[in-house]
Design a protein around this motif. Structure first.
Motif, PDB file in Angstrom:
ATOM      1  N   GLY A 102       0.801  -1.226   0.000  1.00 17.10           N
ATOM      2  CA  GLY A 102       0.000   0.000   0.000  1.00 17.10           C
ATOM      3  C   GLY A 102       0.830   1.271   0.000  1.00 17.10           C
ATOM      4  N   GLU A 103       1.959   1.259   0.710  1.00 16.47           N
ATOM      5  CA  GLU A 103       2.786   2.462   0.784  1.00 16.47           C
ATOM      6  C   GLU A 103       3.391   2.794  -0.586  1.00 16.47           C
ATOM      7  OE1 GLU A 103       6.790   3.839   3.054  1.00 16.47           O
ATOM      8  OE2 GLU A 103       5.384   2.605   4.195  1.00 16.47           O
ATOM      9  N   HIS A 106       0.604   3.972  -2.935  1.00 16.65           N
ATOM     10  CA  HIS A 106       0.258   5.378  -2.695  1.00 16.65           C
ATOM     11  C   HIS A 106       1.300   6.314  -3.325  1.00 16.65           C
ATOM     12  CE1 HIS A 106      -1.166   8.972  -0.682  1.00 16.65           C
ATOM     13  NE2 HIS A 106       0.056   9.170  -0.207  1.00 16.65           N
ATOM     14  N   THR A 107       2.572   5.997  -3.142  1.00 20.86           N
ATOM     15  CA  THR A 107       3.651   6.827  -3.668  1.00 20.86           C
ATOM     16  C   THR A 107       3.624   6.851  -5.197  1.00 20.86           C
ATOM     17  OG1 THR A 107       5.009   6.290  -1.746  1.00 20.86           O
ATOM     18  CG2 THR A 107       6.148   7.194  -3.668  1.00 20.86           C
ATOM     19  N   VAL A 109       1.026   6.217  -7.248  1.00 24.78           N
ATOM     20  CA  VAL A 109      -0.165   6.926  -7.729  1.00 24.78           C
ATOM     21  C   VAL A 109       0.036   8.436  -7.594  1.00 24.78           C
ATOM     22  CG1 VAL A 109      -2.611   7.374  -7.273  1.00 24.78           C
ATOM     23  CG2 VAL A 109      -1.766   5.025  -7.354  1.00 24.78           C
ATOM     24  N   ARG A 110       0.610   8.866  -6.458  1.00 31.68           N
ATOM     25  CA  ARG A 110       0.876  10.296  -6.281  1.00 31.68           C
ATOM     26  C   ARG A 110       1.859  10.780  -7.358  1.00 31.68           C
ATOM     27  NH1 ARG A 110       2.583  11.834  -0.545  1.00 31.68           N
ATOM     28  NH2 ARG A 110       4.351  10.599  -1.193  1.00 31.68           N
TER      29      ARG A 110
END
Length: 143
Positions: A102-103, A106-107, A109-110
């Motif tokens: 997940g981390e 998230h990175t 996608v950002r």
């Protein structure tokens, strides 16, 4: 604005109704010669102006074509880099999804969103300055 060519000014003789004097004939001949001389001069001046404008046009068209080639190359490179970058980012996205990380997800996608927000033209600078330069007839374009 340059001076406008003067309209020929001279005495216009009416058709003779009686005997003509030699001076009248000589004056009419001088008027014809002077009008022809003025016509030739105006033609030469205007031809020179036309040649100057044609040379300016050819120069500006060549500059536009050179700038177009540079801009095309820039876009090709900028979008090629972006294409490669997106491919890498989506590959990492797939890996993060497969690993359930997940981390990293998230990175990544950002990062994709941040890249999507920026435009290759944003690096050029203030586009209103480019527009002002395009509108300025005295602008000199150096390549």
């Amino acid at each position: 604005m340059p001076d406008q060519p003067k309209v020929h000014v001279g005495k216009v003789f009416e058709a003779a109704r009686g005997p003509l004097r030699a001076m009248d004939g000589f004056a009419a001949l001088n008027q014809i010669v002077e009008a022809a001389r003025e016509c030739i001069h105006v033609h030469e001046v205007e031809s020179t102006k036309r040649a100057r404008i044609e040379a300016y046009e050819a120069t500006e068209v060549a500059r536009i074509r050179a700038a177009e080639a540079i801009l095309r190359d820039y876009f090709a490179q900028a979008f090629a880099e972006r294409h490669h970058l997106y491919e890498e980012m989506f590959a990492r996205l797939d890996t993060a999804l497969e690993n359930g990380d997940g981390e990293v997800l998230h990175t990544v996608v950002r990062g994709i969103v941040d890249i999507a927000k920026s435009s290759p033209l944003a690096d050029i600078g203030d586009l209103s300055q480019v527009r002002a330069a395009l509108d300025d007839p005295d602008q000199i374009w150096d390549l």
